[in-house]
Scaffold this active site. Sequence first.
Site, short mmCIF file in Angstrom:
data_model
loop_
_atom_site.label_atom_id
_atom_site.label_comp_id
_atom_site.label_asym_id
_atom_site.label_seq_id
_atom_site.Cartn_x
_atom_site.Cartn_y
_atom_site.Cartn_z
N SER A 33 0.72 -1.18 -0.08
CA SER A 33 -0.16 -0.16 0.11
C SER A 33 0.90 1.22 -0.07
CB SER A 33 -1.01 -0.05 1.30
OG SER A 33 -1.77 -1.00 1.21
N MET B 129 3.18 2.53 5.24
CA MET B 129 3.09 1.53 4.41
C MET B 129 2.74 0.24 4.91
SD MET B 129 5.97 0.36 1.49
CE MET B 129 6.13 2.10 1.06
N CYS B 130 2.06 -0.77 4.16
CA CYS B 130 1.79 -2.17 4.70
C CYS B 130 1.74 -3.06 3.47
CB CYS B 130 0.47 -1.95 5.25
SG CYS B 130 -1.01 -1.85 4.36
N THR B 131 1.65 -4.36 3.89
CA THR B 131 1.54 -5.23 2.72
C THR B 131 -0.01 -5.55 2.53
OG1 THR B 131 2.23 -6.96 4.24
CG2 THR B 131 4.03 -6.02 2.93
#
Length: 185
Positions: free
Chosen positions: A40, A59-61
């Site tokens: 993201s 940010m993430c996955t």
Amino acid sequence: MQATLLSILGLALLGTLHAQDSIPVQTDFQQDQLTGRWYSIGLASNSNWFKEKKHLMKMCTTIISSTTEGNLDVTSTYPKGDQCVTRNSLYIKTEQPGRFSYTSPRWGSKNNVYVVDTNYEEYALVATKISKSTGSSTMVLLYSRTKELSPERLEMFTQFSKEQGLTDDEILILPPTDRCMADAA
């Protein structure tokens, strides 16, 4: 008086239906190519939770996989405080390829999810119209296969978000982090 009220309600309903139709969906959507790992990169929203938590977001996955029924299983892992949190969502396919529905068990909200634009190998732009008893909101996500995207893709995300009625302070390029990235492998 009653006729006027019905006319106003009718116009409001037409406006709502038109707003839903105004979000484009990826032409010739290929669901199997959307699956896999995404980062993201951008998040935009006019919801209250976004305004309250925006300064904490990173940010993430997200891992997207297809179910045997043809729906999408969406698993996101993100840093929250000193831990990694994982959220699972099941996006139910609709008659229109690239459009899904999702009901949040946590919030009770009804979500219409649109895969707006993707080249499957680099980025995906996803918009969500969220409806719950307290009102409605819009959310736009920019996914990337890598932790970075070109300025042109970031601008595309910003421009599309503004076209959905979101303002500059409702649009966020998520700060990169290495936290919780390995947990989502």
